[in-house]
Scaffold this active site. Sequence first.
Site, PDB file in Angstrom:
ATOM      1  N   GLN A 222       0.920  -1.310   0.266  1.00  0.00           N
ATOM      2  CA  GLN A 222      -0.256  -0.272   0.248  1.00  0.00           C
ATOM      3  C   GLN A 222       1.656   0.586   0.077  1.00  0.00           C
ATOM      4  OE1 GLN A 222      -3.356   0.490  -0.534  1.00  0.00           O
ATOM      5  NE2 GLN A 222      -2.776   2.609  -0.421  1.00  0.00           N
TER       6      GLN A 222
ATOM      7  N   PRO B 153      -6.417  -2.593   4.913  1.00  0.00           N
ATOM      8  CA  PRO B 153      -6.698  -1.192   5.880  1.00  0.00           C
ATOM      9  C   PRO B 153      -7.756   0.021   5.707  1.00  0.00           C
ATOM     10  CG  PRO B 153      -4.540  -0.515   5.598  1.00  0.00           C
ATOM     11  CD  PRO B 153      -4.753  -1.499   4.394  1.00  0.00           C
TER      12      PRO B 153
ATOM     13  N   GLY C  52     -10.632   0.776   2.254  1.00  0.00           N
ATOM     14  CA  GLY C  52     -11.951   0.461   1.947  1.00  0.00           C
ATOM     15  C   GLY C  52     -11.290  -0.245   0.102  1.00  0.00           C
ATOM     16  N   GLY C  53     -10.404   0.910  -0.509  1.00  0.00           N
ATOM     17  CA  GLY C  53     -10.519   0.456  -1.546  1.00  0.00           C
ATOM     18  C   GLY C  53      -8.748   1.272  -1.978  1.00  0.00           C
TER      19      GLY C  53
ATOM     20  N   GLU D 207      -6.831   2.667  -5.252  1.00  0.00           N
ATOM     21  CA  GLU D 207      -7.239   2.897  -7.162  1.00  0.00           C
ATOM     22  C   GLU D 207      -6.028   2.876  -7.329  1.00  0.00           C
ATOM     23  OE1 GLU D 207      -6.804   5.957  -4.506  1.00  0.00           O
ATOM     24  OE2 GLU D 207      -5.873   7.244  -5.701  1.00  0.00           O
TER      25      GLU D 207
ATOM     26  N   HIS E 202     -16.057   4.356  -7.033  1.00  0.00           N
ATOM     27  CA  HIS E 202     -15.143   5.158  -6.476  1.00  0.00           C
ATOM     28  C   HIS E 202     -13.919   5.017  -7.176  1.00  0.00           C
ATOM     29  CE1 HIS E 202     -13.179   8.184  -4.076  1.00  0.00           C
ATOM     30  NE2 HIS E 202     -12.778   7.583  -3.813  1.00  0.00           N
ATOM     31  N   GLU E 203     -13.502   3.437  -6.593  1.00  0.00           N
ATOM     32  CA  GLU E 203     -11.835   3.443  -7.430  1.00  0.00           C
ATOM     33  C   GLU E 203     -11.814   3.598  -8.810  1.00  0.00           C
ATOM     34  OE1 GLU E 203     -10.183   3.356  -5.105  1.00  0.00           O
ATOM     35  OE2 GLU E 203     -11.507   3.044  -3.824  1.00  0.00           O
TER      36      GLU E 203
ATOM     37  N   HIS F 242     -11.701   7.091 -10.146  1.00  0.00           N
ATOM     38  CA  HIS F 242     -10.136   7.220  -9.934  1.00  0.00           C
ATOM     39  C   HIS F 242      -9.367   7.106 -11.101  1.00  0.00           C
ATOM     40  CE1 HIS F 242      -9.389   9.331  -6.222  1.00  0.00           C
ATOM     41  NE2 HIS F 242      -9.333   7.948  -6.106  1.00  0.00           N
TER      42      HIS F 242
ATOM     43  N   GLU G 282      -8.972  13.392  -4.943  1.00  0.00           N
ATOM     44  CA  GLU G 282     -10.321  13.070  -4.240  1.00  0.00           C
ATOM     45  C   GLU G 282     -11.468  13.644  -4.499  1.00  0.00           C
ATOM     46  OE1 GLU G 282     -10.125   9.944  -3.443  1.00  0.00           O
ATOM     47  OE2 GLU G 282      -8.543   9.755  -2.749  1.00  0.00           O
TER      48      GLU G 282
ATOM     49  N   ASP H 111      -0.241  11.279   5.705  1.00  0.00           N
ATOM     50  CA  ASP H 111      -1.535  10.555   6.247  1.00  0.00           C
ATOM     51  C   ASP H 111      -2.471  11.434   6.752  1.00  0.00           C
ATOM     52  OD1 ASP H 111      -0.531   8.842   4.977  1.00  0.00           O
ATOM     53  OD2 ASP H 111      -0.196   7.040   6.470  1.00  0.00           O
TER      54      ASP H 111
ATOM     55  N   TYR I  43     -12.733  14.765   0.021  1.00  0.00           N
ATOM     56  CA  TYR I  43     -13.432  13.699  -0.245  1.00  0.00           C
ATOM     57  C   TYR I  43     -15.010  14.858  -0.706  1.00  0.00           C
ATOM     58  CZ  TYR I  43     -10.483  10.111   0.342  1.00  0.00           C
ATOM     59  OH  TYR I  43      -9.523   9.461   0.088  1.00  0.00           O
TER      60      TYR I  43
ATOM     61  N   ARG J 235      -9.158  -3.304   8.447  1.00  0.00           N
ATOM     62  CA  ARG J 235     -10.328  -1.977   7.598  1.00  0.00           C
ATOM     63  C   ARG J 235     -10.247  -1.042   8.850  1.00  0.00           C
ATOM     64  NH1 ARG J 235     -14.988  -1.223   3.816  1.00  0.00           N
ATOM     65  NH2 ARG J 235     -14.514   1.221   2.959  1.00  0.00           N
TER      66      ARG J 235
ATOM     67  N   LYS K 261     -11.202   2.322   8.757  1.00  0.00           N
ATOM     68  CA  LYS K 261     -12.318   3.022   8.693  1.00  0.00           C
ATOM     69  C   LYS K 261     -13.453   2.274   9.950  1.00  0.00           C
ATOM     70  CE  LYS K 261     -16.276   3.234   6.671  1.00  0.00           C
ATOM     71  NZ  LYS K 261     -17.452   3.323   5.710  1.00  0.00           N
TER      72      LYS K 261
HETATM   73 ZN   LIG Z   1     -10.566   8.262  -3.691  1.00  0.00          ZN
END
Ligand SMILES: [Zn+2]
Length: 646
Positions: A183, A310, A312-313, A315, A339-340, A343, A362, A417, A425, A600, A602
Amino acid sequence: MSIPRGRFVTSASLNRLSRVSLAIVITSAMACDRPASDSPSSASSGEMPQPAARDLHSYGNPGEVVVRHLDLEWDVRFDRRALDGTATLEIERLSESADTLRLDTRDLSVTAVDLTDDGQTWSPTRFVLGDADPILGAPLEISLSTGATSVRVTYSTNPNASGVQWLEPSQTAGKQHPFMFTQSQAIHARSWIPLQDSPGVRVTYRATVRTPTALRAVMSAANQADAPLSGEFTFEMRQPIPSYLIALAVGDLQFRAMSPRTGVYAEPLVVESAAAEFEDTEAMMAATERLYGPYRWERYDLLVLPPSFPFGGMENPRLTFATPTIIAGDKSLVVLVAHELAHSWSGNLVTNATWRDFWLNEAFTVYLERRILEEVFGRARVDMEATLDRATLAEELARLEPPDQILHVDLSGRDPDDGMTQVPYLKGELLLRLLENTVGRARFDSFLRAYFDHFAFRSITTADFVAYLEDQLLSEVETGVVDALQLDRWLEEPGLPANAPLAESDALTRVAGQAARWAGGEVTAGALDTAPWTTQEWLHFLTSVPDTLTADQMRELDDAFGFTQVGNSEVAHLWLLTAIRNHYAPAYPRLESYLIEIGRRKLIKPLYDELVKTTDGRARAEAIYERARPGYHPISVSSIDDVLSR
Ligand SMILES: [Zn+2]
């Protein structure tokens, strides 16, 4: 990446959801982020992408010597949790006098650096690995000979590399084979590749990856789905991408095609359900192409990761990395795919030049995601998403200090981060919707399409966007109307301007009314009309009931709707939050298994945040975390360590 927002989509009744074993969750993507820059210089419009604004989150010197291409070669060593190999960097000198190439690294063991003038003959050169900064890692300074065209770094990664997670077989769906994945967003690519780790620097790459023979490697590149499990895989990424989009995963992976240009990689136990869940991907691609122009990455595949992912997705181009928590069995969480996929235009094609400009990635992606959903699933669903997100943004703005409420956020001296809040977003999406409302949808769509064409495969700053907007769109609009936009206030000031578009959903208004009637004692939970509710409506119900409920009320809800055992991971998340707040002990075993099975961020961080508010809760959080921590990704570990140290 997917981010902290939670959204759902779809309509599945709670009863249906409760029969699904995988949880659901979604979020839109947030990607990792990076650096802030001070003095945005714009991307130039030359043939080759130029280094963008100075990036405070990179030691790289792309203004003098820029890396254009990488050749990567690794042995994937599960026994030592390391990648051993070489990164060969093709360089271009922008300054004739430049005699040093400066790269980013974090926790790398560099054993040799060699140069070549002709790609044939290599000779060692002097290099210095500097002191490590806690946020930025360590600079690697390499002395260049006059004619050097490529630099080869021989190195190994650290077992605790921030951008790599190594999973035991027990942490996978199949329990038989280990798994690893990377990641890179925001500034984690440097923990597994020495490179100029700035989103303003774009590279093409090739890679050779050697693995244990039972396993398959995949990358954010052209993958060969039918390559035999020979223990060696080769990849090529022909489109220039920023470093945060370089990605690798190795595991017991199978492939299922969904259409001629879309498919899914996943563990054998998951691959069929994943392909069924994501079967609308081709329709989403077609919808996006109709609106915003051609998909430029050839294939679009998804990789379903183990539940410790960690986010959701993420891209990663050509190969979105996704959490298994969105496989709900009813497509209720495929907004994440929208969403992805979006991107592929906003972010991967037109990229934020520094992490300070993250909102460009975003905000446009959330805007596009909504438009895709509207095309494929209809307006009512988008209204629900927008309404839920408006509430989420209000909560986020209430939580954040004023400087962090700014779209063009100042991240000087901070980890990028930190900039990954809801603001880039959701506040960003509201700005774009305001622009749409101001000039009309048709005009805004043609502006967006031209924007993606104009800046394709380039990394741009906020200033670049504003200049283009003013030139291509606002110059045709009356001055008074432009002034009323308060563009500068939107970009550079905290809070939400009064001209932010409103969101309204009749369906959610009805849900809130039912929640109020139940809380007021007018109706029992069992008598509520929940039959047609979608995931969003269930979520809205749980956020609409009062924060403080009696033990009898908690039991009544649980008896009526089976919340403690619900399979939908987003609904379960909100219920567990309600349970912690109200000391509802029957949900504690589920809370524990939920926090251990899912990594994850979130979904887990808010639960730990709520637990530590009381002495009993803190003790429970610490006991659970001791068991859960070894299975979490370093990014989640860092966040939860932080919660428990407060
Ligand atoms: Zn995004």
